[in-house]
Design an enzyme around this catalytic site. Sequence first.
Site, mmCIF file in Angstrom:
data_model
loop_
_atom_site.group_PDB
_atom_site.id
_atom_site.type_symbol
_atom_site.label_atom_id
_atom_site.label_comp_id
_atom_site.label_asym_id
_atom_site.label_seq_id
_atom_site.Cartn_x
_atom_site.Cartn_y
_atom_site.Cartn_z
ATOM 1 C CD GLN A 156 -2.813 1.083 2.477
ATOM 2 O OE1 GLN A 156 -3.795 0.355 2.429
ATOM 3 N NE2 GLN A 156 -2.513 1.796 3.547
ATOM 4 C CD GLU A 200 -2.152 7.953 2.950
ATOM 5 O OE1 GLU A 200 -0.919 7.711 2.858
ATOM 6 O OE2 GLU A 200 -2.887 7.367 3.746
ATOM 7 C CG ASP A 236 0.705 0.549 5.886
ATOM 8 O OD1 ASP A 236 0.595 -0.658 6.195
ATOM 9 O OD2 ASP A 236 -0.187 1.400 6.114
ATOM 10 C CD GLU A 281 1.242 1.526 9.089
ATOM 11 O OE1 GLU A 281 2.093 2.456 8.970
ATOM 12 O OE2 GLU A 281 0.026 1.713 8.918
ATOM 13 C CG ASP A 307 -2.917 1.216 10.734
ATOM 14 O OD1 ASP A 307 -3.769 1.581 11.555
ATOM 15 O OD2 ASP A 307 -2.964 1.577 9.538
ATOM 16 C CE LYS A 332 -3.990 5.185 10.383
ATOM 17 N NZ LYS A 332 -4.246 4.018 9.481
ATOM 18 N NE ARG A 361 -7.445 6.135 9.248
ATOM 19 C CZ ARG A 361 -8.218 5.165 9.734
ATOM 20 N NH1 ARG A 361 -8.837 5.337 10.878
ATOM 21 N NH2 ARG A 361 -8.393 4.032 9.075
ATOM 22 C CE LYS A 383 1.723 5.334 7.157
ATOM 23 N NZ LYS A 383 0.664 4.321 7.238
HETATM 24 P P1 PGA Z 1 -6.435 4.439 5.737
HETATM 25 O O1 PGA Z 1 -4.995 3.794 5.539
HETATM 26 O O2 PGA Z 1 -6.303 5.774 6.354
HETATM 27 O O3 PGA Z 1 -6.968 4.441 4.355
HETATM 28 O O4 PGA Z 1 -7.190 3.465 6.625
HETATM 29 C C1 PGA Z 1 -3.829 4.318 5.988
HETATM 30 C C2 PGA Z 1 -3.000 3.230 6.601
HETATM 31 O O5 PGA Z 1 -3.272 2.039 6.412
HETATM 32 O O6 PGA Z 1 -2.053 3.553 7.304
HETATM 33 ZN ZN ZN Z 2 -1.573 1.304 7.796
#
Ligand code: PGA
Ligand code: ZN
Length: 417
Positions: A156, A200, A236, A281, A307, A332, A361, A383
Site C-alpha cells: 500500500q 495521500e 505499509d 507496518e 495499525d 489514529k 487517514r 505519519k
Molecule cells: P487508511 O490507511 O487511512 O486508508 O485506513 C492508511 C493506513 O493504512 O495507514
Molecule cells: Zn496502515
Amino acid sequence: MSAIIEDIIARKVFNNRGEETIEVDVITTNGFGRAAAPAGKSRGKAEMVYYPQGGVDQALKKIDELIAPELVGLNADFQEEIDGTLHDVDGSTNFKLIGGNTAFAISLANAEAAANSHGFLLFQFLGGSTANALPYPLGNTISGGQHTRGKTPDIQEFLALPHGADSFLEAATANAQIHRRIADTLRKKDKLFSGGKSDEGAWIANIGDLNALEILATACEEVGNEMDFECGMGIDVAASSLWKGKKKAYVYEREGKKRDAGEQLEFILELIKKYHLVYVEDPFHEEDYESFAEITKKVKECLICGDDLFTTNNERLNQGLKLGAANAIIIKVNQIGTLTDALETIENAKRNAYTLVIAHRSGDTCDWHIAHLAVALKCPIIKTGIVEGARIAKINELIRVEHFLGDRARMAELKLF
Ligand code: PGA
Ligand code: ZN
C-alpha cells in the site's frame, strides 16, 4: 479563565476525497475549539463505527438532541469527563449510536477549546512545559494496494523516514525532495506516467513492489547524501487487504503470487534485509498476532508497527503485548473514538517501550490537531504524507510549532536500533 462549555455547534463538511464528514465547534466562556474527523479507506475491522445509520446528517441530529444538552455546562478542562459523557450517551462498545467520528470531533474540539480558554496552544496545554520535541515525518511517496486502482504495487505505501535530520523543517524538506525525485525517475522509466497522485499525495505508477522499493531507495540515498543526514525507508504492507481467508494466503495480484504466512514472513524479512527497511507496518493481517510476534523477534534494526492490528485499542494492544507482537504502534484517534481512549493506549504503549507513530487517514481534512498531539504526547514519528493539502496542513503546523519553540525545539528521541 473559564472553560465552561456554552455551546456545541456541528456541521457537515468534506474531506479531501469529497466525502461528507463532521466538523464540531466547542465554545466555552473564554475560548473556542474546532475539529473535523478523518476517514480511512483500508480500515481495521476493530475500528469504531464512524457514523450512526443515516451518516453525518444523523450524527448532527444526535449532537443537537442528545449530546449538546449533556455537555453544555461541563468544564472543558476535564477531558475524561467529557469523553466519559460521550460513552454514556452512546451506550455501545463501538460508538454505533452517535458515531466514532462524532465522538472524535467533539473530543478534539473540546481539548482545543480548553487550551484556548487558558491562552495555550494545544501542544502546550496537553504536554506542559517539557513538550519541546518534534516528531520525524514518515512520508508516503508511492501508493499501491487499496489506495489505488489498476496496475500499481500490491504493497500500500512506500515511505521515507529522514531520521538523521536535525530539525523538523530539514526532515520535511528531505521528504519533499525525495517525493519530487521519485517523480523524475518515474517519468524517465515510464513514458505513460501521468503524474497522478493518490489521496495521500503519493505517486501512482505502473510499477511493481520491488521496482518501487528500488526507486525509493535511490531517492533516499541521493537526498540523504546531498543533505548530509540519513534518510531511511519503510513500507505499509496493509496486509489485511492482501489476505484472502479462504485461500489462507496473501494474494499479490499484480505480481501474480500467493504467499502463505510462512512465505509472507520470509518475503518481508528479505525486503527488510535487501532495502535496509527501518519501518514495516502491518506485514500480516489484523488477526495474526503470532506472525507479528515472530517477525518482531527476528528483526533487530527495524520497527514493526501495528495499525489494523491494534486500531489504537488498548485491549488489542494488551493482546499484542502478551505475545510480543510488534514494537511500534500507529495512533489514529478516530479508530478508537475519543482522546481519553487513545491516551490509555498511548500510556500503555509507552510503558512497554513501543514506538508511537501518530497518523493521518487517507481521507482527511486540513485539521492539524495530530501535529500538536505528536509534540504533546511525545510521539517520535508522525505519519502524515508529504504533499496534498490535508497533509501539508499538519506538516506546516509542525513547522510553526518548531518556529514557536525556537532554541528550545529539538528532534524527538527515536530509537531505531
Ligand atoms: P487508511 O490507511 O487511512 O486508508 O485506513 C492508511 C493506513 O493504512 O495507514
Ligand atoms: Zn496502515
